[in-house]
Design an enzyme around this catalytic site. Structure first.
Site, PDB file in Angstrom:
ATOM      1  N   ARG A 181     -22.926 -25.669  -3.153  1.00 17.05           N
ATOM      2  CA  ARG A 181     -22.084 -24.526  -2.805  1.00 17.05           C
ATOM      3  C   ARG A 181     -20.632 -24.717  -3.252  1.00 17.05           C
ATOM      4  O   ARG A 181     -19.927 -23.735  -3.525  1.00 17.05           O
ATOM      5  CB  ARG A 181     -22.160 -24.318  -1.294  1.00 17.05           C
ATOM      6  N   HIS A 222     -17.867 -21.846  -4.837  1.00 13.16           N
ATOM      7  CA  HIS A 222     -16.600 -21.508  -4.192  1.00 13.16           C
ATOM      8  C   HIS A 222     -15.393 -21.984  -4.993  1.00 13.16           C
ATOM      9  O   HIS A 222     -14.298 -21.441  -4.831  1.00 13.16           O
ATOM     10  CB  HIS A 222     -16.580 -22.061  -2.773  1.00 13.16           C
ATOM     11  N   ASN A 227     -14.511 -20.086   3.596  1.00 11.63           N
ATOM     12  CA  ASN A 227     -14.635 -21.541   3.581  1.00 11.63           C
ATOM     13  C   ASN A 227     -14.427 -22.196   4.938  1.00 11.63           C
ATOM     14  O   ASN A 227     -14.987 -23.257   5.219  1.00 11.63           O
ATOM     15  CB  ASN A 227     -13.626 -22.143   2.601  1.00 11.63           C
ATOM     16  N   HIS A 236     -29.868 -20.242  -2.400  1.00 16.13           N
ATOM     17  CA  HIS A 236     -30.153 -20.130  -0.974  1.00 16.13           C
ATOM     18  C   HIS A 236     -31.557 -20.600  -0.629  1.00 16.13           C
ATOM     19  O   HIS A 236     -31.987 -20.481   0.520  1.00 16.13           O
ATOM     20  CB  HIS A 236     -29.953 -18.686  -0.513  1.00 16.13           C
TER      21      HIS A 236
END
Length: 319
Positions: A63, A67, A95, A194
């Site tokens: 992840r 980000h 976050n 995911h």
């Protein structure tokens, strides 16, 4: 359902060097071959140890690339701590109390610095770590392109605006990814991340209590974990069957209306992406190949190269 192993699904992606434009042409798979040949082994060792200690960490490290790259490009800005004169990205809404793995990046950086001081950027460490995490969880291998440098600043406001929220509808997601040069197909592919990891109750509460495109028994089971009030940090797996194995099961969940997040179910909800979800649910090899290619494409978003930025000695602060 037996976990599926994609480790044997190794795909050559050299052709991608020629299709992602000028910025990516400055990134090469052999960037550290002479200056830090031991970097890959050192990074992989720390990643595997971290995942062995906590299987969820693999999803967290993956992840980090999303980000980082979605805010001013793949420049390691997400790793910067706050300073008296700069607000970092770690406490931005997408976050805060959510993004993890910074301590693992610290350990990786320390190992790499001991081998070749001032050579390997934090931005590249994020990219390599994401790939190695997927492989450690049984997913596909892809050749990472390297040569990024580290940003001198973070972008708190950009993190709040540019990282797509799990409450978005499909059209908003497509627009968000298009703004980063990624197609609707890339979006569906990358959302396959995911297939590993967990989400907090605060992010799926509204879906299990108020949405109708969800399997009733699945929603009922989740309500036992996530009450209407309280328990905001209670976790549920994003993939109902194999949440610690990188496979294609998330797409099967979508087809059964078992997407945990509102955004998960958007990709199979009578819209333009349904057919791609159906295809991936039946063809894990296609998903594996496409995922590696899409991660490379995302890794090419606005890298700092040449003399731009710096090679941070500590990923949490500028030199």
């Amino acid at each position: 359902m037996a976990p599926k192993n994609f480790s044997s699904c190794i795909h050559s992606i050299w052709i991608l060097l020629f299709v992602f434009g000028v910025a990516s042409a400055q990134l090469t798979p052999d960037f550290y071959d002479k200056t830090c040949p031991g970097a890959f082994a050192a990074i992989d060792k720390v990643v595997r140890a971290a995942i062995a200690n906590e299987s969820r960490m693999g999803a967290s490290l993956l992840r980090l690339q999303f980000h980082d790259c979605f805010v001013d490009g793949c420049d390691g800005s997400v790793l910067l701590d706050d300073t008296p004169t700069m607000k970092g990205e770690k406490t931005a809404a997408p976050n805060n109390n959510s993004l993890r793995g910074f301590d693992v990046i610290d350990r990786i950086k320390a190992e790499v610095e001991s081998l070749c001081p001032g050579v390997v950027s934090c931005a590249d460490i994020v990219i390599i770590t994401a790939r190695d995490s997927v492989v450690a969880l049984g997913g596909p291998y892809w050749t990472v392109l390297l040569g990024r440098r580290d940003s001198l600043i973070a972008n708190f406001s950009g993190a709040n605006t540019d990282i797509p929220a799990p409450t978005l509808n499909l059209s908003n997601f497509i627009t968000s990814f298009a703004n980063k040069g990624l197609s609707a197909s890339d979006l569906v592919t990358l959302y396959g991340a995911h297939t590993v990891g967990e989400a907090r109750c605060t992010n799926y509460r509204n879906r299990i209590y108020n949405e109708t495109n969800i399997d009733p028994s699945y929603a009922a089971a989740l309500r036992a974990i996530c009450p209407i009030t309280g328990g905001d940090n209670n976790l549920a797996p994003l993939d109902t069957e194999t949440p610690t194995v990188f496979d294609n099961d998330i797409y099967k969940d979508m087809m059964m209306e078992k997407g945990l997040l509102h955004s998960d179910q958007q990709f199979y909800n009578g819209g333009s992406t349904d057919s791609q979800v159906e295809g991936y649910s039946k063809n894990p090899e296609a998903f594996a190949a496409d995922f590696g290619n899409a991660m490379i494409k995302m890794g090419n978003i606005s890298p700092l190269t040449g003399t731009s930025g710096q090679i941070r000695l500590n990923c949490r602060k500028v030199n």
